[in-house]
Write a protein that holds these residues in place. Structure first.
Motif, PDB file in Angstrom:
ATOM      1  N   LYS A 265     -45.942 -54.810  -1.335  1.00  0.00           N
ATOM      2  CA  LYS A 265     -45.058 -53.916  -2.043  1.00  0.00           C
ATOM      3  C   LYS A 265     -45.165 -54.092  -3.561  1.00  0.00           C
ATOM      4  O   LYS A 265     -44.462 -53.428  -4.309  1.00  0.00           O
ATOM      5  CB  LYS A 265     -43.615 -54.134  -1.578  1.00  0.00           C
ATOM      6  N   TRP A 269     -50.191 -52.456  -6.789  1.00  0.00           N
ATOM      7  CA  TRP A 269     -50.582 -53.083  -5.554  1.00  0.00           C
ATOM      8  C   TRP A 269     -52.069 -53.365  -5.561  1.00  0.00           C
ATOM      9  O   TRP A 269     -52.845 -52.690  -6.226  1.00  0.00           O
ATOM     10  CB  TRP A 269     -50.215 -52.218  -4.363  1.00  0.00           C
ATOM     11  N   HIS A 272     -53.611 -50.599  -0.890  1.00  0.00           N
ATOM     12  CA  HIS A 272     -52.577 -49.725  -0.340  1.00  0.00           C
ATOM     13  C   HIS A 272     -52.477 -49.922   1.171  1.00  0.00           C
ATOM     14  O   HIS A 272     -53.481 -50.041   1.843  1.00  0.00           O
ATOM     15  CB  HIS A 272     -52.910 -48.269  -0.647  1.00  0.00           C
ATOM     16  N   ARG A 281     -38.412 -41.610   7.485  1.00  0.00           N
ATOM     17  CA  ARG A 281     -37.225 -41.808   6.663  1.00  0.00           C
ATOM     18  C   ARG A 281     -37.574 -41.559   5.199  1.00  0.00           C
ATOM     19  O   ARG A 281     -38.753 -41.515   4.828  1.00  0.00           O
ATOM     20  CB  ARG A 281     -36.696 -43.239   6.820  1.00  0.00           C
ATOM     21  N   TYR A 284     -40.739 -39.902   2.779  1.00  0.00           N
ATOM     22  CA  TYR A 284     -41.837 -39.457   3.640  1.00  0.00           C
ATOM     23  C   TYR A 284     -41.454 -38.276   4.524  1.00  0.00           C
ATOM     24  O   TYR A 284     -42.308 -37.587   5.068  1.00  0.00           O
ATOM     25  CB  TYR A 284     -42.354 -40.628   4.492  1.00  0.00           C
ATOM     26  N   CYS A 365     -50.955 -38.812  -4.862  1.00  0.00           N
ATOM     27  CA  CYS A 365     -50.017 -39.777  -4.282  1.00  0.00           C
ATOM     28  C   CYS A 365     -48.678 -39.113  -3.959  1.00  0.00           C
ATOM     29  O   CYS A 365     -47.997 -39.492  -3.007  1.00  0.00           O
ATOM     30  CB  CYS A 365     -49.757 -40.908  -5.270  1.00  0.00           C
ATOM     31  N   CYS A 368     -47.267 -37.759  -0.489  1.00  0.00           N
ATOM     32  CA  CYS A 368     -46.485 -38.628   0.400  1.00  0.00           C
ATOM     33  C   CYS A 368     -45.288 -39.235  -0.316  1.00  0.00           C
ATOM     34  O   CYS A 368     -44.211 -39.326   0.237  1.00  0.00           O
ATOM     35  CB  CYS A 368     -47.361 -39.757   0.927  1.00  0.00           C
ATOM     36  N   HIS A 369     -45.532 -39.668  -1.561  1.00  0.00           N
ATOM     37  CA  HIS A 369     -44.436 -40.296  -2.329  1.00  0.00           C
ATOM     38  C   HIS A 369     -43.683 -39.215  -3.071  1.00  0.00           C
ATOM     39  O   HIS A 369     -43.836 -39.049  -4.276  1.00  0.00           O
ATOM     40  CB  HIS A 369     -45.006 -41.358  -3.267  1.00  0.00           C
TER      41      HIS A 369
HETATM   42  C1  HEC Z   1     -50.910 -40.158   3.192  1.00  0.00           C
HETATM   43  C2  HEC Z   1     -49.683 -40.591   2.576  1.00  0.00           C
HETATM   44  C3  HEC Z   1     -49.735 -41.470   1.357  1.00  0.00           C
HETATM   45  C4  HEC Z   1     -50.447 -41.266   0.206  1.00  0.00           C
HETATM   46  C5  HEC Z   1     -51.384 -40.104  -0.126  1.00  0.00           C
HETATM   47  C6  HEC Z   1     -50.105 -42.351  -0.675  1.00  0.00           C
HETATM   48  N1  HEC Z   1     -49.213 -43.202  -0.069  1.00  0.00           N
HETATM   49 FE1  HEC Z   1     -48.423 -44.904  -0.854  1.00  0.00          FE
HETATM   50  N2  HEC Z   1     -47.533 -45.318   0.893  1.00  0.00           N
HETATM   51  C7  HEC Z   1     -47.546 -44.514   2.012  1.00  0.00           C
HETATM   52  C8  HEC Z   1     -46.877 -45.200   3.098  1.00  0.00           C
HETATM   53  C9  HEC Z   1     -46.682 -44.661   4.506  1.00  0.00           C
HETATM   54  C10 HEC Z   1     -46.455 -46.449   2.589  1.00  0.00           C
HETATM   55  C11 HEC Z   1     -45.753 -47.558   3.353  1.00  0.00           C
HETATM   56  C12 HEC Z   1     -44.305 -47.279   3.379  1.00  0.00           C
HETATM   57  C13 HEC Z   1     -43.559 -48.231   4.285  1.00  0.00           C
HETATM   58  O1  HEC Z   1     -44.061 -48.558   5.351  1.00  0.00           O
HETATM   59  O2  HEC Z   1     -42.470 -48.605   3.884  1.00  0.00           O
HETATM   60  C14 HEC Z   1     -46.872 -46.483   1.198  1.00  0.00           C
HETATM   61  C15 HEC Z   1     -46.616 -47.532   0.341  1.00  0.00           C
HETATM   62  C16 HEC Z   1     -46.926 -47.548  -0.999  1.00  0.00           C
HETATM   63  C17 HEC Z   1     -46.568 -48.587  -1.926  1.00  0.00           C
HETATM   64  C18 HEC Z   1     -45.832 -49.866  -1.575  1.00  0.00           C
HETATM   65  C19 HEC Z   1     -44.413 -49.783  -1.898  1.00  0.00           C
HETATM   66  C20 HEC Z   1     -43.620 -49.145  -0.818  1.00  0.00           C
HETATM   67  O3  HEC Z   1     -42.818 -48.273  -1.137  1.00  0.00           O
HETATM   68  O4  HEC Z   1     -43.779 -49.516   0.362  1.00  0.00           O
HETATM   69  C21 HEC Z   1     -47.024 -48.222  -3.160  1.00  0.00           C
HETATM   70  C22 HEC Z   1     -46.882 -48.966  -4.466  1.00  0.00           C
HETATM   71  C23 HEC Z   1     -47.716 -46.951  -2.995  1.00  0.00           C
HETATM   72  N3  HEC Z   1     -47.623 -46.584  -1.673  1.00  0.00           N
HETATM   73  C24 HEC Z   1     -48.368 -46.263  -3.991  1.00  0.00           C
HETATM   74  C25 HEC Z   1     -49.200 -45.171  -3.791  1.00  0.00           C
HETATM   75  C26 HEC Z   1     -50.074 -44.600  -4.791  1.00  0.00           C
HETATM   76  C27 HEC Z   1     -50.203 -45.079  -6.218  1.00  0.00           C
HETATM   77  C28 HEC Z   1     -50.721 -43.563  -4.198  1.00  0.00           C
HETATM   78  C29 HEC Z   1     -51.819 -42.676  -4.789  1.00  0.00           C
HETATM   79  C30 HEC Z   1     -53.031 -43.377  -5.190  1.00  0.00           C
HETATM   80  C31 HEC Z   1     -50.241 -43.470  -2.836  1.00  0.00           C
HETATM   81  N4  HEC Z   1     -49.332 -44.471  -2.623  1.00  0.00           N
HETATM   82  C32 HEC Z   1     -50.624 -42.503  -1.951  1.00  0.00           C
HETATM   83  C33 HEC Z   1     -48.135 -43.264   2.106  1.00  0.00           C
HETATM   84  C34 HEC Z   1     -48.979 -42.691   1.177  1.00  0.00           C
END
Ligand code: HEC
Ligand code: HEC
Ligand code: HEC
Ligand code: HEC
Ligand code: HEC
Length: 374
Positions: A265, A269, A272, A281, A284, A365, A368-369
């Motif tokens: 987390k 990071w 990923h 939840r 997402y 990003c 999803c976020h």
């Molecule tokens: C396809 C969907 C998706 C994309 C695109 C995505 N993420 Fe995530 N990301 C997730 C999921 C699912 C988690 C895990 C959440 C959990 O299990 O709590 C996560 C977790 C994270 C975390 C860890 C912190 C947390 O909230 O758990 C970070 C930091 C993060 N993402 C940054 C990024 C960044 C920067 C990008 C773009 C480069 C990105 N993500 C693109 C789905 C995505």
């Protein structure tokens, strides 16, 4: 020629005219066979074998030449042959050859449309090192990585040979992604595949593995549902479907990018989280926030081709396509990366730097976020 013909067992009954082209009777018989075969099983004859053999087999001399008469075949130019055929000098990423459509992965000119894997074009240019996989015959070895895949872990590489950093990265073979990675030679590791029955995609042979991504004979190949035009005209509804076995393939050479111990987390990071379900939840629940789900399906989100998700299994095939279900669908390497190459650093699917600078606040990003709900 003898060796070549010897290969034409009954399995290749629609190819016999290669050997028999001077014999009118057999030629007609072959045509009959071919038509018959098409009726019986459209898939077998669908692609490569539909065309005249010479168009491919003479345009790329050496494809099946024996080293000397009577000696085993030697595939001269090796990996280069894959590239030559799968390239195009113009901007189109589909080309026709011998009645077959060839998916183009390397365009000399800037490609109009990226196929599902992206394009090696960006990597071939100067300073393209960071834009994807540096493949032998297209670009010189990556200067930063010194020939090694970042995060390589011998324990997660199922190949008995393993990745050899002394040799360049290739399309296939033990130093490549496609074909059987237990075979070193790029051509030998895939031979027979282009003409073999390729459905159902169950990972049992190279041809029946998603896009010939076999991994090795000991493990199942990659599974997925193949869009017939390699995602050339992808939409939310019509596109390739991935399974998380794609992550296994990437872990063949990037094992460290996969293990749970390396994700976390922390921000920034290191790795990923991959292979995990989109939680049901918080933010997402609003995956792909710009596109509203159809009113009769408030429980789903609409698939984004910009940040695709993988499916846990395909048994609910009828329900795939357009819908994404938080709580079920998963993050995979290709949610963020193109496998071949892209216009962006680290072969990403979008411009991470401008995302950071806030120039683009919706895509990448943020698909999803979404920042909503938490
Ligand atoms: C396809 C969907 C998706 C994309 C695109 C995505 N993420 Fe995530 N990301 C997730 C999921 C699912 C988690 C895990 C959440 C959990 O299990 O709590 C996560 C977790 C994270 C975390 C860890 C912190 C947390 O909230 O758990 C970070 C930091 C993060 N993402 C940054 C990024 C960044 C920067 C990008 C773009 C480069 C990105 N993500 C693109 C789905 C995505
Ligand atoms: C669109 C291009 C194309 C056309 C047309 C084509 N081939 Fe091929 N063929 C290939 C490629 C590529 C390979 C090598 C890779 C592979 O086997 O997967 C191959 C491999 C082969 C092999 C070796 C396979 C093995 O099992 O060892 C035979 C035999 C063959 N082709 C026969 C034919 C015959 C006969 C025809 C005409 C009916 C034909 N091919 C038409 C592209 C083509
Ligand atoms: C003579 C031309 C030719 C050569 C040489 C060739 N290919 Fe292909 N390749 C094709 C054609 C045509 C198709 C489309 C087949 C189809 O529609 O299923 C294809 C399809 C593919 C696919 C996608 C399979 C799928 O499921 O859609 C992969 C991966 C591939 N080739 C890899 C390779 C590799 C690796 C090599 C070198 C060892 C190679 N090809 C050499 C013509 C060629
Ligand atoms: C056969 C081994 C192999 C497999 C399998 C493989 N890679 Fe790589 N990868 C490499 C090598 C070698 C490099 C370093 C050289 C380079 O960047 O070209 C690399 C580099 C990368 C980079 C950094 C690119 C850059 O330009 O800095 C990314 C991102 C990447 N791989 C993603 C993936 C993804 C995603 C998959 C699965 C679809 C995958 N790789 C499968 C060997 C592999
Ligand atoms: C949520 C988005 C996301 C996912 C999922 C993801 N990556 Fe990445 N990856 C990135 C970003 C962003 C970078 C660039 C990191 C940086 O700036 O150092 C990167 C960098 C890399 C690099 C290059 C590292 C280097 O030092 O050159 C490799 C290799 C790589 N990823 C492989 C993978 C593999 C394999 C998977 C699946 C197991 C994966 N990535 C999943 C976003 C992602």
């Amino acid at each position: 020629m003898y060796d070549f013909c010897r290969l034409l067992s009954l399995e290749y009954d629609c190819h016999i005219n290669w050997c028999m082209k001077n014999n009118v009777f057999l030629f007609l018989l072959t045509i009959f066979c071919c038509i018959f075969n098409i009726f019986q099983s459209p898939v077998i004859c669908r692609a490569v074998v539909a065309g005249e053999c010479e168009i491919c087999h003479a345009s790329y001399p050496g494809m099946m030449e024996p080293a000397e008469p009577g000696k085993p075949q030697r595939y001269v130019l090796q990996n280069k042959i894959c590239i030559n055929c799968h390239s195009n000098s113009d901007r189109d990423t589909l080309k026709t050859l011998g009645g077959a459509t060839v998916p183009v992965v390397f365009n000399a000119a800037s490609p109009k449309v990226l196929l599902a894997g992206g394009n090696f074009h960006f990597n071939a240019k100067d300073f393209g090192d960071r834009k994807g996989h540096n493949i032998d015959g297209i670009s010189s070895p990556d200067a930063k990585n010194k020939g090694l895949p970042p995060g390589y872990d011998r324990r997660t590489d199922p190949s008995v040979i393993g990745y050899n950093p002394q040799k360049p990265l290739a399309c296939s073979g033990s130093n490549g992604c496609h074909g059987d990675r237990n075979i070193e030679d790029p051509f030998q590791s895939i031979v027979g595949t282009h003409h073999a029955e390729d459905t159902p995609v169950d990972g049992s042979t190279t041809a029946k593995s998603y896009r010939y991504l076999r991994m090795t004979k000991k493990v199942k190949g990659v599974l997925g549902i193949e869009d017939p035009w390699w995602d050339h005209d992808r939409t939310a509804r019509k596109h390739n479907e991935y399974s998380v076995t794609m992550n296994r393939l990437c872990a063949n050479c990037h094992g460290d990018y996969h293990g749970k111990e390396n994700t976390g987390k922390e921000n920034p990071w290191l790795r990923h989280p991959t292979d995990n379900v989109l939680p049901k939840r918080g933010e997402y629940l609003f995956y792909n926030p710009d596109i509203m789900p159809p009113p009769e399906r408030p429980d789903i989100r609409v698939f984004s081709t910009e940040a695709p998700v993988a499916r846990e299994n395909f048994s609910e095939a009828g329900d795939l396509g357009e819908s994404v279900k938080p709580g079920k669908d998963m993050v995979m390497c290709l949610s963020c990366h193109f496998a071949h190459g892209s216009p962006y650093n680290y072969s990403l699917r979008w411009d991470y730097d401008s995302l950071y600078a806030g120039e683009e606040d919706r895509g990448g990003c943020m698909i999803c976020h979404t920042g909503k709900g938490e």
